[in-house]
Design a protein around this motif. Structure first.
Motif, PDB file in Angstrom:
ATOM      1  N   SER A 274       0.840  -1.194   0.000  1.00 25.31           N
ATOM      2  CA  SER A 274       0.000   0.000   0.000  1.00 25.31           C
ATOM      3  C   SER A 274       0.878   1.247   0.000  1.00 25.31           C
ATOM      4  CB  SER A 274      -0.909   0.012   1.236  1.00 25.31           C
ATOM      5  OG  SER A 274      -1.468   1.300   1.426  1.00 25.31           O
TER       6      SER A 274
ATOM      7  N   LYS B 290       0.188   5.229   0.262  1.00 27.16           N
ATOM      8  CA  LYS B 290      -0.908   6.158   0.586  1.00 27.16           C
ATOM      9  C   LYS B 290      -0.335   7.533   0.915  1.00 27.16           C
ATOM     10  CE  LYS B 290      -3.100   5.043   4.338  1.00 27.16           C
ATOM     11  NZ  LYS B 290      -4.036   4.375   5.283  1.00 27.16           N
TER      12      LYS B 290
ATOM     13  N   GLU C  84      -4.848   6.206  -2.121  1.00 26.33           N
ATOM     14  CA  GLU C  84      -4.113   4.987  -1.772  1.00 26.33           C
ATOM     15  C   GLU C  84      -4.103   4.051  -2.977  1.00 26.33           C
ATOM     16  OE1 GLU C  84      -4.065   1.356   1.520  1.00 26.33           O
ATOM     17  OE2 GLU C  84      -5.853   2.606   1.311  1.00 26.33           O
TER      18      GLU C  84
ATOM     19  N   ILE D  50      -2.893   0.227  -4.116  1.00 23.56           N
ATOM     20  CA  ILE D  50      -2.563  -1.069  -3.525  1.00 23.56           C
ATOM     21  C   ILE D  50      -2.149  -2.020  -4.641  1.00 23.56           C
ATOM     22  CG2 ILE D  50      -3.359  -2.991  -2.122  1.00 23.56           C
ATOM     23  CD1 ILE D  50      -5.520  -1.070  -0.990  1.00 23.56           C
TER      24      ILE D  50
END
Length: 199
Positions: free
Chosen positions: A130, A132, A189, A191
């Motif tokens: 991730s 972010k 974010e 992923i």
């Protein structure tokens, strides 16, 4: 470096070595980028067993001077303990692209305390990464378009609209994984999900 020498603003030997080392790193990165684009659709590429955190470290090393220049804080939370079989250089390109996008958003939105949170973890049969930020996010009407070729929310001089498109191809077609995006309270974010099995 030449300008500083020209104006007699001499750097210390330690600083010269540091700057020259960065030039070498950037040169290797650009050379690898050209090779990676050439190999993007080839079938005979070789996967390697890696730790996701090592690939993140290599990407951060390349862009570290820019992160420091704009006082961008990186926070890490590494929970993944497993190795995975993938293409580390291509994955490195994707991570760099995502971080560079955050950097551009920080500058354009004049974020006073820019932060990027990077975390790794396991979800079902996937290794997850991730990335972010708190750069303000993506307009809802654009968030489903950002992976389209030539679509860009940046100024024309700052982007080609191919970075996220290529990133999605690398992750989904080559690494057989997924690249997801969502807005958060303060930013966006991304992923990356890659299968943990070694096939």
């Amino acid at each position: 470096l030449l300008l500083k020498e020209y104006y007699d603003n001499r750097l210390s030997k330690e600083k010269q070595i540091q700057e020259l080392s960065l030039i070498i790193d950037y040169s290797k990165y650009m050379s690898n980028t050209i090779e990676d684009f050439q190999n993007l659709y080839k079938e005979n590429k070789i996967k390697r067993i890696i730790h996701l955190e090592d690939v993140v470290s290599n990407a951060i090393k390349i862009i570290d001077s820019n992160l420091k220049k704009y006082n961008i804080e990186i926070k890490y939370k590494y929970l993944l303990k497993k190795e995975l079989l993938t293409y580390p250089r291509e994955l490195n390109q994707v991570i760099l692209n995502l971080i560079r996008n955050s950097l551009d958003a920080f500058k354009n939105n004049k974020i006073k305390e820019p932060i990027i949170n990077i975390s790794t973890y396991e979800k079902e049969s996937f290794a997850c990464l991730s990335i972010k930020d708190n750069a303000g996010g993506i307009k809802e009407e654009n968030i489903n378009k950002i992976f389209n070729p030539y679509f860009s929310t940046k100024k024309e001089s700052e982007g080609t609209g191919l970075g996220l498109y290529m990133s999605k191809i690398i992750i989904e077609n080559n690494c057989k994984g997924k690249l997801e995006v969502k807005n958060t309270k303060d930013g966006v974010e991304f992923i990356i999900l890659i299968k943990l099995n070694r096939e």
